[in-house]
Design a protein around this motif. Structure first.
Motif, mmCIF file in Angstrom:
data_model
loop_
_atom_site.group_PDB
_atom_site.id
_atom_site.type_symbol
_atom_site.label_atom_id
_atom_site.label_comp_id
_atom_site.label_asym_id
_atom_site.label_seq_id
_atom_site.Cartn_x
_atom_site.Cartn_y
_atom_site.Cartn_z
ATOM 1 N N ILE A 68 0.849 -1.188 0.000
ATOM 2 C CA ILE A 68 0.000 0.000 0.000
ATOM 3 C C ILE A 68 0.889 1.244 0.000
ATOM 4 O O ILE A 68 0.696 2.154 -0.776
ATOM 5 C CB ILE A 68 -0.947 0.015 1.213
ATOM 6 C CG1 ILE A 68 -1.916 -1.154 1.119
ATOM 7 C CG2 ILE A 68 -1.695 1.347 1.303
ATOM 8 C CD1 ILE A 68 -2.786 -1.345 2.335
ATOM 9 N N TYR A 69 1.878 1.267 0.927
ATOM 10 C CA TYR A 69 2.824 2.383 0.939
ATOM 11 C C TYR A 69 4.142 1.956 1.582
ATOM 12 O O TYR A 69 4.212 0.968 2.283
ATOM 13 C CB TYR A 69 2.265 3.633 1.622
ATOM 14 C CG TYR A 69 2.065 3.523 3.125
ATOM 15 C CD1 TYR A 69 3.120 3.670 4.005
ATOM 16 C CD2 TYR A 69 0.803 3.318 3.655
ATOM 17 C CE1 TYR A 69 2.932 3.581 5.371
ATOM 18 C CE2 TYR A 69 0.611 3.239 5.012
ATOM 19 C CZ TYR A 69 1.672 3.368 5.869
ATOM 20 O OH TYR A 69 1.488 3.282 7.216
ATOM 21 N N ILE A 70 5.170 2.758 1.308
ATOM 22 C CA ILE A 70 6.497 2.585 1.902
ATOM 23 C C ILE A 70 6.858 3.920 2.533
ATOM 24 O O ILE A 70 6.720 4.971 1.894
ATOM 25 C CB ILE A 70 7.557 2.212 0.856
ATOM 26 C CG1 ILE A 70 7.126 0.961 0.096
ATOM 27 C CG2 ILE A 70 8.921 2.024 1.499
ATOM 28 C CD1 ILE A 70 7.975 0.672 -1.115
ATOM 29 N N SER A 71 7.345 3.882 3.786
ATOM 30 C CA SER A 71 7.665 5.116 4.487
ATOM 31 C C SER A 71 8.952 4.936 5.291
ATOM 32 O O SER A 71 9.209 3.838 5.788
ATOM 33 C CB SER A 71 6.516 5.446 5.446
ATOM 34 O OG SER A 71 6.841 6.546 6.240
ATOM 35 N N PRO A 72 9.740 6.003 5.427
ATOM 36 C CA PRO A 72 10.910 5.917 6.308
ATOM 37 C C PRO A 72 10.456 5.586 7.726
ATOM 38 O O PRO A 72 9.432 6.098 8.185
ATOM 39 C CB PRO A 72 11.525 7.310 6.252
ATOM 40 C CG PRO A 72 10.988 7.919 5.014
ATOM 41 C CD PRO A 72 9.634 7.306 4.797
ATOM 42 N N SER A 73 11.208 4.751 8.400
ATOM 43 C CA SER A 73 10.876 4.349 9.760
ATOM 44 C C SER A 73 11.298 5.443 10.729
ATOM 45 O O SER A 73 12.332 6.072 10.577
ATOM 46 C CB SER A 73 11.594 3.055 10.117
ATOM 47 O OG SER A 73 11.318 2.678 11.430
ATOM 48 N N VAL A 74 10.499 5.660 11.760
ATOM 49 C CA VAL A 74 10.833 6.599 12.818
ATOM 50 C C VAL A 74 11.331 5.779 13.994
ATOM 51 O O VAL A 74 10.618 4.944 14.519
ATOM 52 C CB VAL A 74 9.597 7.431 13.241
ATOM 53 C CG1 VAL A 74 9.961 8.354 14.383
ATOM 54 C CG2 VAL A 74 9.054 8.188 12.073
#
Length: 75
Positions: A68-74
């Motif tokens: 669905i999506y890819i995001s930088p990890s926090v």
């Protein structure tokens, strides 16, 4: 300057972990090792969040149809 999605993914390769949200409500965190034009992903040191607990998965290949999506990890 317009960035293309694949250029952004190139910058994430072998860097900090990314979070990948999948169909069915699953979420996986890992180091992006590679991808292709179909958004198939190779994640190293992958962990899946199950009920708030990180389950280690090792190296995974994630089929792009499920992303669905890819995001930088926090962290």
């Amino acid at each position: 300057m317009t960035r293309r999605p694949l250029e952004i993914l190139d910058k994430a390769l072998n860097q900090k972990p990314v979070i990948v949200s999948l169909k069915g409500g699953r979420e996986i965190r890992g180091i992006l090792q590679g991808y292709d034009v179909h958004m198939n992903l190779v994640l190293d040191n992958a962990e899946e969040d199950i009920d708030g607990v990180a389950e280690k998965r090792g190296t995974l290949i994630v089929r792009g149809d499920n992303v669905i999506y890819i995001s930088p990890s926090v962290e």
